[in-house]
Design a protein around this motif. Sequence first.
Motif, PDB file in Angstrom:
ATOM      1  N   ASP A 278     -36.111 -10.134 -86.202  1.00  0.00           N
ATOM      2  CA  ASP A 278     -36.345 -11.570 -86.052  1.00  0.00           C
ATOM      3  C   ASP A 278     -35.937 -12.326 -87.313  1.00  0.00           C
ATOM      4  OD1 ASP A 278     -37.267 -11.451 -83.485  1.00  0.00           O
ATOM      5  OD2 ASP A 278     -39.394 -11.592 -83.989  1.00  0.00           O
ATOM      6  N   ALA A 279     -36.248 -11.750 -88.471  1.00  0.00           N
ATOM      7  CA  ALA A 279     -35.870 -12.399 -89.729  1.00  0.00           C
ATOM      8  C   ALA A 279     -34.356 -12.512 -89.845  1.00  0.00           C
ATOM      9  CB  ALA A 279     -36.450 -11.615 -90.906  1.00  0.00           C
ATOM     10  N   ALA A 280     -33.646 -11.434 -89.487  1.00  0.00           N
ATOM     11  CA  ALA A 280     -32.190 -11.457 -89.573  1.00  0.00           C
ATOM     12  C   ALA A 280     -31.591 -12.481 -88.617  1.00  0.00           C
ATOM     13  CB  ALA A 280     -31.628 -10.069 -89.280  1.00  0.00           C
ATOM     14  N   VAL A 281     -32.114 -12.518 -87.385  1.00  0.00           N
ATOM     15  CA  VAL A 281     -31.606 -13.472 -86.395  1.00  0.00           C
ATOM     16  C   VAL A 281     -31.891 -14.902 -86.834  1.00  0.00           C
ATOM     17  CG1 VAL A 281     -31.881 -14.301 -84.036  1.00  0.00           C
ATOM     18  CG2 VAL A 281     -31.738 -11.843 -84.485  1.00  0.00           C
ATOM     19  N   LEU A 282     -33.086 -15.130 -87.382  1.00  0.00           N
ATOM     20  CA  LEU A 282     -33.436 -16.476 -87.837  1.00  0.00           C
ATOM     21  C   LEU A 282     -32.529 -16.915 -88.989  1.00  0.00           C
ATOM     22  CD1 LEU A 282     -35.333 -18.873 -87.537  1.00  0.00           C
ATOM     23  CD2 LEU A 282     -36.948 -17.723 -89.070  1.00  0.00           C
ATOM     24  N   ALA A 283     -32.261 -16.003 -89.924  1.00  0.00           N
ATOM     25  CA  ALA A 283     -31.364 -16.335 -91.028  1.00  0.00           C
ATOM     26  C   ALA A 283     -29.956 -16.611 -90.513  1.00  0.00           C
ATOM     27  CB  ALA A 283     -31.347 -15.201 -92.047  1.00  0.00           C
ATOM     28  N   TYR A 284     -29.488 -15.781 -89.592  1.00  0.00           N
ATOM     29  CA  TYR A 284     -28.153 -15.956 -89.001  1.00  0.00           C
ATOM     30  C   TYR A 284     -28.038 -17.321 -88.316  1.00  0.00           C
ATOM     31  CZ  TYR A 284     -23.929 -14.679 -86.367  1.00  0.00           C
ATOM     32  OH  TYR A 284     -22.665 -14.633 -85.837  1.00  0.00           O
ATOM     33  N   SER A 285     -29.074 -17.684 -87.547  1.00  0.00           N
ATOM     34  CA  SER A 285     -29.055 -18.975 -86.842  1.00  0.00           C
ATOM     35  C   SER A 285     -29.125 -20.147 -87.807  1.00  0.00           C
ATOM     36  CB  SER A 285     -30.224 -19.037 -85.854  1.00  0.00           C
ATOM     37  OG  SER A 285     -30.133 -18.011 -84.899  1.00  0.00           O
ATOM     38  N   SER A 286     -29.897 -19.998 -88.869  1.00  0.00           N
ATOM     39  CA  SER A 286     -30.002 -21.077 -89.856  1.00  0.00           C
ATOM     40  C   SER A 286     -28.676 -21.329 -90.547  1.00  0.00           C
ATOM     41  CB  SER A 286     -31.073 -20.721 -90.892  1.00  0.00           C
ATOM     42  OG  SER A 286     -32.334 -20.584 -90.298  1.00  0.00           O
ATOM     43  N   ILE A 287     -27.969 -20.248 -90.870  1.00  0.00           N
ATOM     44  CA  ILE A 287     -26.671 -20.394 -91.518  1.00  0.00           C
ATOM     45  C   ILE A 287     -25.657 -20.995 -90.547  1.00  0.00           C
ATOM     46  CG2 ILE A 287     -24.761 -19.110 -92.559  1.00  0.00           C
ATOM     47  CD1 ILE A 287     -26.944 -17.186 -93.663  1.00  0.00           C
ATOM     48  N   SER A 288     -25.754 -20.615 -89.276  1.00  0.00           N
ATOM     49  CA  SER A 288     -24.857 -21.223 -88.274  1.00  0.00           C
ATOM     50  C   SER A 288     -25.070 -22.729 -88.196  1.00  0.00           C
ATOM     51  CB  SER A 288     -25.093 -20.570 -86.917  1.00  0.00           C
ATOM     52  OG  SER A 288     -24.731 -19.206 -86.943  1.00  0.00           O
ATOM     53  N   ALA A 289     -26.329 -23.165 -88.292  1.00  0.00           N
ATOM     54  CA  ALA A 289     -26.612 -24.607 -88.290  1.00  0.00           C
ATOM     55  C   ALA A 289     -26.128 -25.265 -89.571  1.00  0.00           C
ATOM     56  CB  ALA A 289     -28.112 -24.841 -88.114  1.00  0.00           C
ATOM     57  N   LEU A 290     -26.186 -24.519 -90.682  1.00  0.00           N
ATOM     58  CA  LEU A 290     -25.740 -25.059 -91.968  1.00  0.00           C
ATOM     59  C   LEU A 290     -24.252 -25.358 -91.977  1.00  0.00           C
ATOM     60  CD1 LEU A 290     -26.297 -25.627 -95.022  1.00  0.00           C
ATOM     61  CD2 LEU A 290     -25.877 -23.179 -95.420  1.00  0.00           C
ATOM     62  N   ARG A 291     -23.479 -24.634 -91.189  1.00  0.00           N
ATOM     63  CA  ARG A 291     -22.019 -24.781 -91.245  1.00  0.00           C
ATOM     64  C   ARG A 291     -21.551 -26.214 -90.993  1.00  0.00           C
ATOM     65  NH1 ARG A 291     -21.797 -19.642 -88.534  1.00  0.00           N
ATOM     66  NH2 ARG A 291     -20.955 -18.043 -89.928  1.00  0.00           N
ATOM     67  N   GLN A 292     -22.251 -26.948 -90.147  1.00  0.00           N
ATOM     68  CA  GLN A 292     -21.800 -28.313 -89.871  1.00  0.00           C
ATOM     69  C   GLN A 292     -22.036 -29.249 -91.057  1.00  0.00           C
ATOM     70  OE1 GLN A 292     -23.965 -30.357 -86.769  1.00  0.00           O
ATOM     71  NE2 GLN A 292     -25.833 -29.184 -87.189  1.00  0.00           N
ATOM     72  N   GLN A 293     -22.759 -28.773 -92.065  1.00  0.00           N
ATOM     73  CA  GLN A 293     -23.036 -29.593 -93.241  1.00  0.00           C
ATOM     74  C   GLN A 293     -22.245 -29.147 -94.472  1.00  0.00           C
ATOM     75  OE1 GLN A 293     -24.883 -32.149 -92.556  1.00  0.00           O
ATOM     76  NE2 GLN A 293     -25.477 -31.382 -90.534  1.00  0.00           N
ATOM     77  N   ILE A 294     -21.317 -28.220 -94.301  1.00  0.00           N
ATOM     78  CA  ILE A 294     -20.518 -27.780 -95.448  1.00  0.00           C
ATOM     79  C   ILE A 294     -19.127 -28.383 -95.378  1.00  0.00           C
ATOM     80  CG2 ILE A 294     -21.858 -25.648 -95.600  1.00  0.00           C
ATOM     81  CD1 ILE A 294     -19.450 -24.146 -94.429  1.00  0.00           C
ATOM     82  N   LYS A 295     -18.400 -28.286 -96.478  1.00  0.00           N
ATOM     83  CA  LYS A 295     -17.065 -28.880 -96.551  1.00  0.00           C
ATOM     84  C   LYS A 295     -16.082 -28.119 -95.659  1.00  0.00           C
ATOM     85  CE  LYS A 295     -17.611 -30.562-101.287  1.00  0.00           C
ATOM     86  NZ  LYS A 295     -17.103 -30.488-102.679  1.00  0.00           N
ATOM     87  N   PRO A 296     -15.062 -28.802 -95.165  1.00  0.00           N
ATOM     88  CA  PRO A 296     -14.082 -28.128 -94.287  1.00  0.00           C
ATOM     89  C   PRO A 296     -13.373 -26.957 -94.949  1.00  0.00           C
ATOM     90  CG  PRO A 296     -13.829 -30.515 -94.165  1.00  0.00           C
ATOM     91  CD  PRO A 296     -14.801 -30.238 -95.282  1.00  0.00           C
ATOM     92  N   GLN A 297     -13.252 -26.998 -96.283  1.00  0.00           N
ATOM     93  CA  GLN A 297     -12.546 -25.917 -96.978  1.00  0.00           C
ATOM     94  C   GLN A 297     -13.435 -24.699 -97.237  1.00  0.00           C
ATOM     95  OE1 GLN A 297     -12.996 -28.987 -98.162  1.00  0.00           O
ATOM     96  NE2 GLN A 297     -11.003 -29.997 -98.428  1.00  0.00           N
ATOM     97  N   HIS A 298     -14.712 -24.775 -96.903  1.00  0.00           N
ATOM     98  CA  HIS A 298     -15.640 -23.677 -97.171  1.00  0.00           C
ATOM     99  C   HIS A 298     -15.760 -22.765 -95.958  1.00  0.00           C
ATOM    100  CE1 HIS A 298     -17.879 -26.089-100.555  1.00  0.00           C
ATOM    101  NE2 HIS A 298     -16.605 -25.843-100.823  1.00  0.00           N
ATOM    102  N   ARG A 299     -16.066 -21.508 -96.209  1.00  0.00           N
ATOM    103  CA  ARG A 299     -16.196 -20.519 -95.141  1.00  0.00           C
ATOM    104  C   ARG A 299     -17.454 -19.688 -95.367  1.00  0.00           C
ATOM    105  NH1 ARG A 299     -12.564 -23.414 -94.295  1.00  0.00           N
ATOM    106  NH2 ARG A 299     -10.376 -22.935 -93.792  1.00  0.00           N
ATOM    107  N   ILE A 300     -18.206 -19.439 -94.276  1.00  0.00           N
ATOM    108  CA  ILE A 300     -19.352 -18.530 -94.305  1.00  0.00           C
ATOM    109  C   ILE A 300     -19.257 -17.661 -93.058  1.00  0.00           C
ATOM    110  CG2 ILE A 300     -21.852 -18.285 -94.469  1.00  0.00           C
ATOM    111  CD1 ILE A 300     -22.016 -21.232 -95.246  1.00  0.00           C
ATOM    112  N   HIS A 301     -19.310 -16.353 -93.220  1.00  0.00           N
ATOM    113  CA  HIS A 301     -19.295 -15.483 -92.049  1.00  0.00           C
ATOM    114  C   HIS A 301     -20.099 -14.224 -92.329  1.00  0.00           C
ATOM    115  CE1 HIS A 301     -15.701 -13.616 -94.097  1.00  0.00           C
ATOM    116  NE2 HIS A 301     -15.488 -14.877 -94.412  1.00  0.00           N
ATOM    117  N   GLY A 302     -20.769 -13.711 -91.283  1.00  0.00           N
ATOM    118  CA  GLY A 302     -21.624 -12.562 -91.493  1.00  0.00           C
ATOM    119  C   GLY A 302     -21.904 -11.796 -90.211  1.00  0.00           C
ATOM    120  N   ILE A 303     -22.480 -10.609 -90.374  1.00  0.00           N
ATOM    121  CA  ILE A 303     -22.865  -9.770 -89.241  1.00  0.00           C
ATOM    122  C   ILE A 303     -24.266  -9.220 -89.488  1.00  0.00           C
ATOM    123  CG2 ILE A 303     -20.499  -9.111 -88.625  1.00  0.00           C
ATOM    124  CD1 ILE A 303     -21.027  -6.416 -90.060  1.00  0.00           C
ATOM    125  N   ILE A 304     -24.910  -8.773 -88.400  1.00  0.00           N
ATOM    126  CA  ILE A 304     -26.233  -8.152 -88.465  1.00  0.00           C
ATOM    127  C   ILE A 304     -26.083  -6.655 -88.216  1.00  0.00           C
ATOM    128  CG2 ILE A 304     -28.538  -8.052 -87.432  1.00  0.00           C
ATOM    129  CD1 ILE A 304     -28.199 -10.961 -86.602  1.00  0.00           C
TER     130      ILE A 304
END
Length: 476
Positions: A278-304
């Motif tokens: 649950d912690a991993a999924v919650l962190a993954y979802s939070s970062i997915s929501a964060l993406r719309q607030q980062i600069k277009p030139q920035h990249r974040i990607h991850g796996i569980i």
Amino acid sequence: MAPRNEEHKLNCFPPFRPLLRRIRHLSRSQQPVDESQTQLILSSKGSIVTWERAVTEKERIAGGELLPLYSSGNEENTFLSAAVLETMEARVDELDGDLRKLSLQIHEHPELMFQEKFAHDTLTKYMVSQGFTVTPHYLGLETAWRASFKHGAGGPVLGVNSEMDALPGIGHACGHNLIAIAGVGVALGVKAALVKHDIAGEVVLLGTPAEEGGGGKIILLDRGGYADMDACIMCHPAPGPNGYFVIGPSFAMQSLDVEFFGRTAHAAAPWEGINALDAAVLAYSSISALRQQIKPQHRIHGIIEGKNWAVNVIPDYAKLNYVVRAPIDDEVDGLSKRIMACFEAAALATGCTFKITPNLPYKELSNNLPLTREFTRIATERYGMVFVDIQEPGASTDFVSCLVATLPALHPGYSIPAVSANHTIGFTAASHSEEAHVSTLRIIKTLAATGILLCSNKKFLQEACNLFPLSRLLSY
């Protein structure tokens, strides 16, 4: 007329896509083109692509479009002689069959980072057979190696890199089998020219493991593997029309391993457990929501990832692997802090504990300007290649982490025909193709010619050494 879906079929990485669009536009034009008077010059500034008439060298310099071609003031050493180039080219042509065999052997035995034992043994054995002094298992890295050849007294030391590692599940989807033979071909081509034309110098080829996240070159740098070099060169394939090359920046990168620790329980009594998944999924979802607030030139990607999971057991362990990229390392640091807050919040919300392990950071790429200039001149004038001027970053590499602030370095990208981008199964097939091999032979000759120029022209080498600390500032 080209079909409308031609670009999608090629699926080349972004730097070459404007080129395809312009080629199709020109093919539809009704105006006659005098090819003796014009050529395509691609200049990418943001999203704007401009195409201009080819002008004389004098006009291009006067207009501020191009640095002047290198001149030492000594006509004997200003440019590489045709004889020197022909010696190198003849040697590379002789090696065609050997290089193809090495490439296919490595491609058919894909090995993950720090596990490149077959590639290590195959390449070191071959370099011994070619008269190089070889050090296997170099500087304590089981799959690193060093091969050197010296001619004459004194002279510069030219460094070259061969990468070897593959990707999990999809093999050589980044074409490191081609990079491996490119390093071999450059080293042997330079050797032939040094010997036949009595040019004093040394060529050092490093077999560098674990580019795909392990930072093999960073480890070798820290252990002194690059200390004796005056400059270092290598190349990397990418999908695109045949005969094109790019010399541009790369992303700075930071990879993170994040572990969440909970408590197991029977799934029928979940209140007795603490769910790490649950912690991993919650962190993954939070970062997915964060993406719309980062600069277009920035990249974040991850796996569980997990271990020993079962549907009727509350998981007590889960792991996230994340990569953060940005055009410069300062921006990577800032973005990393934002996603670390997501990890902390997820642990707090679920009652887990957590551990963050940063891996070796990769800095952004800044190619040495004099090396870039001369490589471009040789590639376009001698080998008919087309330069694509891209100032937006592409992927990331540990090459720059070693060399951007250490010595003059050059890392061009070159195109091979492919149906999909790097890190896909389609690119795995492309890196096995005869067409990719032919493209690699062309880039080998261009890099070798640039390396020979460094060895034979002291003033040019000094220019490269004097300017490399400014390269990072001048490249943006």
